[in-house]
Enzyme design. Structure first.
Site, PDB file in Angstrom:
ATOM      1  N   ASP A  33     -13.429 -66.979 -23.257  1.00 43.74           N
ATOM      2  CA  ASP A  33     -12.791 -67.026 -21.983  1.00 43.74           C
ATOM      3  C   ASP A  33     -11.737 -68.307 -22.032  1.00 43.74           C
ATOM      4  OD1 ASP A  33     -14.270 -65.312 -20.874  1.00 43.74           O
ATOM      5  OD2 ASP A  33     -15.743 -66.683 -19.774  1.00 43.74           O
ATOM      6  N   GLU A  87     -12.785 -57.627 -12.557  1.00 39.89           N
ATOM      7  CA  GLU A  87     -12.455 -57.721 -13.942  1.00 39.89           C
ATOM      8  C   GLU A  87     -11.737 -56.298 -14.375  1.00 39.89           C
ATOM      9  OE1 GLU A  87     -15.592 -59.207 -16.540  1.00 39.89           O
ATOM     10  OE2 GLU A  87     -14.509 -58.385 -18.368  1.00 39.89           O
ATOM     11  N   GLY A 111     -18.636 -64.191 -22.011  1.00 35.76           N
ATOM     12  CA  GLY A 111     -19.562 -62.907 -22.146  1.00 35.76           C
ATOM     13  C   GLY A 111     -21.033 -63.440 -21.845  1.00 35.76           C
ATOM     14  N   GLU A 265     -29.265 -57.715 -17.517  1.00 36.16           N
ATOM     15  CA  GLU A 265     -28.108 -58.767 -16.520  1.00 36.16           C
ATOM     16  C   GLU A 265     -27.082 -57.796 -16.006  1.00 36.16           C
ATOM     17  OE1 GLU A 265     -28.938 -61.346 -15.118  1.00 36.16           O
ATOM     18  OE2 GLU A 265     -26.902 -61.641 -14.398  1.00 36.16           O
ATOM     19  N   ASN A 291     -26.403 -59.628  -8.195  1.00 37.71           N
ATOM     20  CA  ASN A 291     -26.081 -60.170  -6.845  1.00 37.71           C
ATOM     21  C   ASN A 291     -25.844 -59.158  -5.865  1.00 37.71           C
ATOM     22  OD1 ASN A 291     -23.633 -58.975  -7.254  1.00 37.71           O
ATOM     23  ND2 ASN A 291     -22.508 -60.852  -8.253  1.00 37.71           N
ATOM     24  N   HIS A 341     -29.494 -62.687  -6.639  1.00 38.30           N
ATOM     25  CA  HIS A 341     -28.981 -63.980  -6.212  1.00 38.30           C
ATOM     26  C   HIS A 341     -27.664 -63.923  -5.456  1.00 38.30           C
ATOM     27  CE1 HIS A 341     -25.660 -63.565  -9.376  1.00 38.30           C
ATOM     28  NE2 HIS A 341     -26.761 -62.963 -10.136  1.00 38.30           N
ATOM     29  N   THR A 342     -27.526 -64.735  -4.443  1.00 38.03           N
ATOM     30  CA  THR A 342     -26.460 -64.798  -3.619  1.00 38.03           C
ATOM     31  C   THR A 342     -26.031 -66.239  -3.452  1.00 38.03           C
ATOM     32  OG1 THR A 342     -25.333 -63.740  -1.825  1.00 38.03           O
ATOM     33  CG2 THR A 342     -27.537 -64.822  -1.625  1.00 38.03           C
ATOM     34  N   ASP A 439     -24.896 -65.860 -15.059  1.00 43.31           N
ATOM     35  CA  ASP A 439     -25.564 -65.757 -16.336  1.00 43.31           C
ATOM     36  C   ASP A 439     -26.378 -66.931 -16.662  1.00 43.31           C
ATOM     37  OD1 ASP A 439     -23.654 -63.705 -16.668  1.00 43.31           O
ATOM     38  OD2 ASP A 439     -22.450 -64.866 -17.749  1.00 43.31           O
TER      39      ASP A 439
HETATM   40  P1  AMP Z   1     -22.062 -63.531 -10.346  1.00 49.71           P
HETATM   41  O1  AMP Z   1     -21.253 -63.481  -9.063  1.00 49.71           O
HETATM   42  O2  AMP Z   1     -22.959 -62.728 -10.888  1.00 49.71           O
HETATM   43  O3  AMP Z   1     -21.504 -64.724 -11.333  1.00 49.71           O
HETATM   44  O4  AMP Z   1     -23.088 -65.095  -9.694  1.00 49.71           O
HETATM   45  C1  AMP Z   1     -22.620 -66.080  -8.948  1.00 49.71           C
HETATM   46  C2  AMP Z   1     -23.617 -66.913  -8.123  1.00 49.71           C
HETATM   47  O5  AMP Z   1     -23.426 -68.249  -8.385  1.00 49.71           O
HETATM   48  C3  AMP Z   1     -23.606 -66.678  -6.751  1.00 49.71           C
HETATM   49  O6  AMP Z   1     -24.674 -65.642  -6.570  1.00 49.71           O
HETATM   50  C4  AMP Z   1     -24.215 -67.970  -6.429  1.00 49.71           C
HETATM   51  O7  AMP Z   1     -25.715 -67.886  -6.113  1.00 49.71           O
HETATM   52  C5  AMP Z   1     -23.851 -69.062  -7.496  1.00 49.71           C
HETATM   53  N1  AMP Z   1     -22.751 -69.965  -6.925  1.00 49.71           N
HETATM   54  C6  AMP Z   1     -21.549 -69.505  -6.671  1.00 49.71           C
HETATM   55  N2  AMP Z   1     -21.114 -70.743  -6.440  1.00 49.71           N
HETATM   56  C7  AMP Z   1     -21.740 -71.789  -6.331  1.00 49.71           C
HETATM   57  C8  AMP Z   1     -21.643 -72.992  -6.031  1.00 49.71           C
HETATM   58  N3  AMP Z   1     -20.383 -73.535  -5.654  1.00 49.71           N
HETATM   59  N4  AMP Z   1     -22.734 -73.888  -6.291  1.00 49.71           N
HETATM   60  C9  AMP Z   1     -23.912 -73.307  -6.756  1.00 49.71           C
HETATM   61  N5  AMP Z   1     -24.129 -72.135  -6.936  1.00 49.71           N
HETATM   62  C10 AMP Z   1     -22.925 -71.243  -6.982  1.00 49.71           C
HETATM   63  C1  GLC Z   2     -17.734 -61.289 -18.077  1.00 46.53           C
HETATM   64  C2  GLC Z   2     -16.442 -61.385 -18.604  1.00 46.53           C
HETATM   65  C3  GLC Z   2     -16.714 -62.503 -19.339  1.00 46.53           C
HETATM   66  C4  GLC Z   2     -17.184 -63.640 -18.729  1.00 46.53           C
HETATM   67  C5  GLC Z   2     -18.484 -63.141 -18.062  1.00 46.53           C
HETATM   68  C6  GLC Z   2     -19.269 -64.359 -17.196  1.00 46.53           C
HETATM   69  O1  GLC Z   2     -18.732 -60.693 -19.190  1.00 46.53           O
HETATM   70  O2  GLC Z   2     -16.150 -60.344 -19.593  1.00 46.53           O
HETATM   71  O3  GLC Z   2     -15.094 -62.810 -19.826  1.00 46.53           O
HETATM   72  O4  GLC Z   2     -17.660 -64.774 -19.467  1.00 46.53           O
HETATM   73  O5  GLC Z   2     -18.474 -62.165 -17.402  1.00 46.53           O
HETATM   74  O6  GLC Z   2     -20.384 -63.966 -16.363  1.00 46.53           O
END
Ligand code: AMP
Ligand code: GLC
Length: 453
Positions: A33, A87, A111, A265, A291, A341-342, A439
């Site tokens: 990244d 993306e 990744g 995932e 999410n 998760h949200t 992740d």
């Molecule tokens: P994703 O969109 O799958 O990468 O997941 C992002 C997740 O990260 C969200 O669902 C939140 O639970 C968590 N998250 C996002 N921003 C924050 C933050 N500022 N502090 C703590 N957790 C966060």
């Molecule tokens: C996706 C993207 C990667 C990033 C990852 C984070 O896999 O391709 O660049 O690091 O999401 O969750």
């Protein structure tokens, strides 16, 4: 007990036991990244140079893939305007070169597999075997020290070596991560939330390339693991998904025969055919993590349009709609665990019962707060430091709704024969970056749960 007390006790217990879970298999996507923190003046100048009208077109509707600079800049604007992640695959070499020259602020492991390998192996000390489609010197250098292994075939035998010892001179798969903070302004737009746009200049992960060493020796590799986490299916399309899916199906059958629980995932998968195919593959998994946007997209292909809309209508996301969707997903696929998760809270719906499910979520939320604060989780000490981040107040009405509807107590309820576990998370007010938090959450919760069993 208060949530803070539950957090502290969960952390201590998971930390003490997590090294004992045994090997975790991680497949399939690892990349680099290149994190670029956007600057408004610079971005605006680039938009003017590329032609404002042409760029604005793509801020309305994302292209399928990126073939020109206006498409790249317009897609970044699309994300900024909505505060949403997106993306896209960068098809054109000149655009890849443009991005390289535009530069980055830091290079990080990327990744799902790469991020989880560094967290589980490099920070928690859990042995992991990772699939890394291309091992360039740069890619290898981003792996932390610790029990992180990739398969290497030497004289016909599979050896497990640290990626730095693999001696790979392969290609670098670069994903450019354009991060912006909440309130970021460009032209007439202002970002309602922090987020990122990702441009994947990568021909391997985007087509789910699987290495021969891995495919041909999967039985042997799998026998070194106790758990598996699968990811990286998101960029596939109707045209190219069949072949990798065959391999994945075969790999999942091996994991099934060996009684190795596998977690999927989920990541946002724009192609509907592929999303349907993933749904059909889910019965082979033990657990799935997603999410709100991802859950809504799955409900859509299950024909639950109204429910999908409900999932995206409120902030914080309506927990009763989420529970309904999780139940539908669990019933349709037979997965034993659905982890949602949200921003502000997590839920886990499980076909088994116990407080350890909730406690693993608490551990995961601490790791997520550390990741948000620093952009990386450098050590377990930083995870405990995240205790100082306050528990999110916005989750209060969510908790109250669950108490009212399901009689939830201490974050645990019974719903239609399943257990529902809830936790309010810790939210970092000004996160360093947003990429990879999901992740961090999913791998910590899945592996943490097995540590507590
Ligand atoms: P994703 O969109 O799958 O990468 O997941 C992002 C997740 O990260 C969200 O669902 C939140 O639970 C968590 N998250 C996002 N921003 C924050 C933050 N500022 N502090 C703590 N957790 C966060
Ligand atoms: C996706 C993207 C990667 C990033 C990852 C984070 O896999 O391709 O660049 O690091 O999401 O969750």
């Amino acid at each position: 007990m208060t949530w803070d007390a539950l957090y502290a006790s969960a952390f201590e217990r998971v930390k003490a036991r997590i090294r004992n879970v045994g090997g975790v298999l991680l497949a399939y996507n690892t990349n680099i990244d290149a994190i670029h923190y956007l600057e408004s003046g610079d971005l605006e100048e680039r938009i003017r140079k590329a032609g404002v009208d042409e760029v604005l077109k793509y801020s309305e509707e994302l292209p399928e893939r990126i073939k020109s600079v206006p498409q790249l800049l317009g897609s970044i604007l699309w994300s900024v305007k909505r505060g949403k992640a997106a993306e896209l695959f960068i098809e054109s070499c000149p655009v890849r070169f443009y991005m390289k020259r535009w530069g980055w602020n830091e290079l990080r492991m990327g990744g799902q597999v790469g991020i989880m390998a560094n967290l589980l192996g490099g920070v928690y000390g859990v042995p992991v075997i990772a699939h890394v489609p291309q091992i360039s010197r740069l890619q290898a250098s981003l792996f932390k020290e610790g029990p992180i292994y990739v398969p290497k075939v030497v004289d016909g035998d599979v050896k497990l070596v640290h990626p730095k010892e693999f001696g790979g001179e392969e290609e670098s798969c670069l994903h450019y991560i354009y991060e912006f903070p909440r309130g970021f302004k460009v032209l007439d737009f202002e970002a309602p939330r922090e987020n990122r746009f990702i441009g994947a200049a990568d021909d391997y992960n985007t087509t789910l390339f699987i290495r021969d060493e891995f495919r041909e020796n999967f039985e042997e590799i799998a026998s070194r693991g106790k758990l598996a986490i699968i990811s990286g299916l998101q960029a596939l399309t109707e045209e190219n998904y069949s072949e990798p899916f065959e391999t994945i199906r075969a790999n999942l059958d091996v994991l099934g025969e060996k009684n190795i629980p596998a977690h999927l995932e989920f990541a946002f998968t724009p192609d509907e055919t592929v999303r349907k195919a993933i749904l059909d593959l889910l019965p082979k998994f033990w657990s799935v993590g997603l999410n709100e946007v991802e859950l809504a997209s799955v409900m859509e292909v299950m024909g639950e349009k109204e429910l999908a809309e409900k999932l995206l209508a409120n902030d914080p996301v309506d927990p009763l709609a989420v529970t309904e969707a999780m139940l539908k997903l669990a019933e349709r696929t037979g997965v034993k665990r659905v982890h949602f998760h949200t921003y502000g809270y997590y839920l886990a719906l499980t076909s088994y019962k116990g407080e350890f499910v909730r406690d693993a979520l608490l551990f995961a939320a601490l790791a997520a707060a550390a990741k948000a604060k620093l952009g990386d989780v450098p050590s377990i000490a930083e995870v405990v430091n995240a205790m100082d981040v306050p528990v999110n107040e916005r989750a209060k009405p969510v908790e109250e709704a669950l108490v009212r509807e399901y009689g939830m107590a201490k974050g645990i309820a019974e719903v239609d024969g399943y257990q529902l576990a809830f936790i309010p998370t810790k939210i970092v007010a000004r996160p360093k970056s947003t990429v990879g938090i999901g992740d961090t959450i999913s791998s910590s919760a899945f592996v943490g749960e097995f540590a507590l069993r």
